[in-house]
Design a protein around this motif. Structure first.
Motif, PDB file in Angstrom:
ATOM      1  N   GLU A 141       0.852  -1.189   0.000  1.00 60.38           N
ATOM      2  CA  GLU A 141       0.000   0.000   0.000  1.00 60.38           C
ATOM      3  C   GLU A 141       0.885   1.235   0.000  1.00 60.38           C
ATOM      4  OE1 GLU A 141      -4.046   0.883   2.337  1.00 60.38           O
ATOM      5  OE2 GLU A 141      -2.283   1.149   3.620  1.00 60.38           O
ATOM      6  N   VAL A 142       0.498   2.239  -0.756  1.00 57.85           N
ATOM      7  CA  VAL A 142       1.316   3.433  -0.884  1.00 57.85           C
ATOM      8  C   VAL A 142       0.431   4.633  -1.175  1.00 57.85           C
ATOM      9  CG1 VAL A 142       1.702   3.121  -3.366  1.00 57.85           C
ATOM     10  CG2 VAL A 142       3.398   4.359  -2.013  1.00 57.85           C
ATOM     11  N   SER A 143       0.838   5.788  -0.673  1.00 59.43           N
ATOM     12  CA  SER A 143       0.224   7.044  -1.102  1.00 59.43           C
ATOM     13  C   SER A 143       0.987   7.533  -2.328  1.00 59.43           C
ATOM     14  CB  SER A 143       0.287   8.091   0.014  1.00 59.43           C
ATOM     15  OG  SER A 143      -0.490   7.696   1.127  1.00 59.43           O
ATOM     16  N   LEU A 144       0.286   8.229  -3.221  1.00 56.58           N
ATOM     17  CA  LEU A 144       0.913   8.762  -4.431  1.00 56.58           C
ATOM     18  C   LEU A 144       0.831  10.273  -4.443  1.00 56.58           C
ATOM     19  CD1 LEU A 144      -0.399   6.463  -7.328  1.00 56.58           C
ATOM     20  CD2 LEU A 144       1.798   6.336  -6.142  1.00 56.58           C
ATOM     21  N   ALA A 145       1.929  10.906  -4.816  1.00 59.73           N
ATOM     22  CA  ALA A 145       1.944  12.348  -5.037  1.00 59.73           C
ATOM     23  C   ALA A 145       2.538  12.589  -6.416  1.00 59.73           C
ATOM     24  CB  ALA A 145       2.766  13.077  -3.974  1.00 59.73           C
ATOM     25  N   GLY A 146       1.744  13.141  -7.316  1.00 54.13           N
ATOM     26  CA  GLY A 146       2.215  13.372  -8.673  1.00 54.13           C
ATOM     27  C   GLY A 146       2.002  14.814  -9.079  1.00 54.13           C
ATOM     28  N   ILE A 147       2.968  15.362  -9.786  1.00 56.83           N
ATOM     29  CA  ILE A 147       2.841  16.731 -10.282  1.00 56.83           C
ATOM     30  C   ILE A 147       2.734  16.717 -11.802  1.00 56.83           C
ATOM     31  CG2 ILE A 147       5.367  17.114 -10.389  1.00 56.83           C
ATOM     32  CD1 ILE A 147       4.747  20.063  -9.522  1.00 56.83           C
ATOM     33  N   SER A 148       1.793  17.511 -12.327  1.00 54.61           N
ATOM     34  CA  SER A 148       1.624  17.677 -13.771  1.00 54.61           C
ATOM     35  C   SER A 148       1.412  16.323 -14.450  1.00 54.61           C
ATOM     36  CB  SER A 148       2.838  18.426 -14.327  1.00 54.61           C
ATOM     37  OG  SER A 148       2.626  18.846 -15.648  1.00 54.61           O
ATOM     38  N   TYR A 149       2.329  15.903 -15.304  1.00 62.83           N
ATOM     39  CA  TYR A 149       2.255  14.601 -15.981  1.00 62.83           C
ATOM     40  C   TYR A 149       2.079  13.477 -14.959  1.00 62.83           C
ATOM     41  CZ  TYR A 149       3.769  11.110 -19.523  1.00 62.83           C
ATOM     42  OH  TYR A 149       3.858  10.060 -20.400  1.00 62.83           O
ATOM     43  N   GLY A 150       2.853  13.544 -13.886  1.00 56.30           N
ATOM     44  CA  GLY A 150       2.765  12.535 -12.844  1.00 56.30           C
ATOM     45  C   GLY A 150       1.446  12.537 -12.104  1.00 56.30           C
ATOM     46  N   GLY A 151       0.762  13.675 -12.093  1.00 58.19           N
ATOM     47  CA  GLY A 151      -0.550  13.731 -11.469  1.00 58.19           C
ATOM     48  C   GLY A 151      -1.567  12.904 -12.222  1.00 58.19           C
ATOM     49  N   LYS A 152      -1.508  12.976 -13.540  1.00 62.03           N
ATOM     50  CA  LYS A 152      -2.435  12.187 -14.354  1.00 62.03           C
ATOM     51  C   LYS A 152      -2.122  10.700 -14.242  1.00 62.03           C
ATOM     52  CE  LYS A 152      -4.764  12.756 -18.797  1.00 62.03           C
ATOM     53  NZ  LYS A 152      -4.710  13.490 -20.081  1.00 62.03           N
ATOM     54  N   VAL A 153      -0.834  10.357 -14.213  1.00 69.90           N
ATOM     55  CA  VAL A 153      -0.451   8.960 -14.023  1.00 69.90           C
ATOM     56  C   VAL A 153      -0.929   8.464 -12.657  1.00 69.90           C
ATOM     57  CG1 VAL A 153       1.486   7.347 -13.857  1.00 69.90           C
ATOM     58  CG2 VAL A 153       1.541   9.178 -15.564  1.00 69.90           C
ATOM     59  N   SER A 154      -0.864   9.325 -11.641  1.00 73.72           N
ATOM     60  CA  SER A 154      -1.326   8.954 -10.304  1.00 73.72           C
ATOM     61  C   SER A 154      -2.820   8.641 -10.301  1.00 73.72           C
ATOM     62  CB  SER A 154      -1.033  10.081  -9.307  1.00 73.72           C
ATOM     63  OG  SER A 154       0.348  10.293  -9.160  1.00 73.72           O
ATOM     64  N   LEU A 155      -3.603   9.455 -10.985  1.00 68.89           N
ATOM     65  CA  LEU A 155      -5.042   9.207 -11.066  1.00 68.89           C
ATOM     66  C   LEU A 155      -5.319   7.887 -11.771  1.00 68.89           C
ATOM     67  CD1 LEU A 155      -6.244  12.799 -11.990  1.00 68.89           C
ATOM     68  CD2 LEU A 155      -6.769  11.586  -9.869  1.00 68.89           C
ATOM     69  N   MET A 156      -4.577   7.612 -12.832  1.00 74.14           N
ATOM     70  CA  MET A 156      -4.765   6.353 -13.548  1.00 74.14           C
ATOM     71  C   MET A 156      -4.350   5.159 -12.687  1.00 74.14           C
ATOM     72  SD  MET A 156      -3.670   7.215 -17.467  1.00 74.14           S
ATOM     73  CE  MET A 156      -4.158   5.576 -18.006  1.00 74.14           C
ATOM     74  N   ALA A 157      -3.296   5.342 -11.888  1.00 72.04           N
ATOM     75  CA  ALA A 157      -2.859   4.271 -11.001  1.00 72.04           C
ATOM     76  C   ALA A 157      -3.927   3.969  -9.958  1.00 72.04           C
ATOM     77  CB  ALA A 157      -1.544   4.651 -10.326  1.00 72.04           C
ATOM     78  N   ALA A 158      -4.563   5.012  -9.436  1.00 75.63           N
ATOM     79  CA  ALA A 158      -5.624   4.819  -8.444  1.00 75.63           C
ATOM     80  C   ALA A 158      -6.814   4.095  -9.064  1.00 75.63           C
ATOM     81  CB  ALA A 158      -6.052   6.162  -7.869  1.00 75.63           C
ATOM     82  N   LEU A 159      -7.102   4.388 -10.322  1.00 73.92           N
ATOM     83  CA  LEU A 159      -8.187   3.682 -11.013  1.00 73.92           C
ATOM     84  C   LEU A 159      -7.821   2.229 -11.281  1.00 73.92           C
ATOM     85  CD1 LEU A 159      -9.196   6.435 -13.608  1.00 73.92           C
ATOM     86  CD2 LEU A 159     -10.644   5.577 -11.755  1.00 73.92           C
ATOM     87  N   SER A 160      -6.551   1.977 -11.560  1.00 77.53           N
ATOM     88  CA  SER A 160      -6.101   0.643 -11.930  1.00 77.53           C
ATOM     89  C   SER A 160      -5.932  -0.280 -10.723  1.00 77.53           C
ATOM     90  CB  SER A 160      -4.769   0.742 -12.683  1.00 77.53           C
ATOM     91  OG  SER A 160      -4.234  -0.516 -12.974  1.00 77.53           O
ATOM     92  N   MET A 161      -5.458   0.268  -9.605  1.00 78.52           N
ATOM     93  CA  MET A 161      -5.216  -0.559  -8.414  1.00 78.52           C
ATOM     94  C   MET A 161      -5.675   0.176  -7.151  1.00 78.52           C
ATOM     95  SD  MET A 161      -1.021  -0.464  -8.561  1.00 78.52           S
ATOM     96  CE  MET A 161      -0.140   0.968  -9.223  1.00 78.52           C
ATOM     97  N   PRO A 162      -6.981   0.401  -7.040  1.00 77.98           N
ATOM     98  CA  PRO A 162      -7.516   1.195  -5.923  1.00 77.98           C
ATOM     99  C   PRO A 162      -7.238   0.596  -4.553  1.00 77.98           C
ATOM    100  CG  PRO A 162      -9.278   0.043  -7.088  1.00 77.98           C
ATOM    101  CD  PRO A 162      -8.047  -0.101  -7.920  1.00 77.98           C
TER     102      PRO A 162
END
Length: 265
Positions: free
Chosen positions: A89-110
């Motif tokens: 389990e991990v928290s994600l912090a993404g900026i700009s490009y990484g923010g969108k990847v973070s949202l996709m990661a949360a959708l993929s492995m909530p």
């Protein structure tokens, strides 16, 4: 400098810092490498967090395959890296490009994403944003770090920061020569191919969404659109430009720490 090799043979540079049961992974902006997070990593590991940094494929010291890039592949790379390191389990912090990847990661492995911090990002792509991305792509095609620096800098820093800190901003120019321009273009294209508008309402992840009042690349309206879709999203706006982690590092650090420590107000 440790490396992890993905299932398709791409080596990713990563670092694990600090210790503790609370882990946070930082996801880079498009032209970043892991060194860009130093102020946040040092602060949070000092607060007892386990910090994971990595350069995505195409960035920094990671491999730069000559192929079409996708945000889905970035998410899979992250999942494989988490598996390799044993991070359940991990928290994600993404900026700009990484923010969108973070949202996709949360959708993929909530089930594996504990909290989300989305900094200066967008989950959608409109005509105005596409034009700004296309301008960056055209600059990258000139194969000149100086041209790419000139195209990006007015977009990513507030006018106040540029005027008050121009010697620092100028010192970044040589680093732009180290960017792999082909990978940069592929990553930019990958960003514009994904539109998550209308897809975030299924997320039950606690999320902090931070915008910069003077962000010219992703103005605050993009962050507000993200929050409108997130059932457990909180919005905060800082008086800065696109690179909030450099313009307002103390404020960003305190926001992230307060949020991850349980104060979701």
């Amino acid at each position: 400098m440790p490396y992890f090799t993905t299932s398709d043979g791409v080596r990713l540079r990563y670092e694990v810092q600090g210790s503790g049961k609370n882990a946070i992974a930082f996801l880079n902006g498009i032209a970043m490498n892991i060194d860009g997070w130093r102020m946040q990593a040092d602060f949070l590991k000092g607060k007892g967090f386990l910090v994971l940094l990595h350069d995505m494929r195409g960035q920094g010291a990671s491999d730069k395959p000559r192929a079409e890039y996708s945000l889905e592949r970035h998410v899979l790379d992250l999942k494989e890296l988490l598996d390799f390191l044993g991070f359940d389990e991990v928290s994600l912090a993404g900026i700009s490009y990484g923010g969108k990847v973070s949202l996709m990661a949360a959708l993929s492995m909530p089930d594996r994403i504990k909290n989300l911090v989305i900094l200066n990002s967008s989950h959608t792509v409109d005509r105005a944003l596409k034009l700004r991305v296309d301008r960056w792509i055209l600059a990258a095609r000139l194969k000149s770090g100086r041209f790419l620096w000139q195209a990006m800098v007015p977009d990513i820093f507030s006018d106040k920061f540029l005027n008050d800190n121009f010697s620092f901003v100028s010192s970044l120019a040589p680093g732009f020569e180290l960017i792999d321009f082909v990978s940069f273009e592929e990553m930019a294209k990958a960003f514009t191919r994904v539109d998550l508008h209308g897809k975030l309402s299924v997320l039950n992840t606690q999320a902090l969404v931070v915008a910069g009042t003077d962000d010219k690349f992703f103005p605050p309206r993009y962050s507000r659109l993200i929050v409108e879709e997130l059932p457990m999203g909180k919005y905060y706006e800082l008086d800065c430009g696109h690179v909030s982690i450099w313009e307002k590092p103390r404020e960003v650090n305190e926001l992230i720490y307060k949020f991850l420590s349980g104060d979701k107000k």
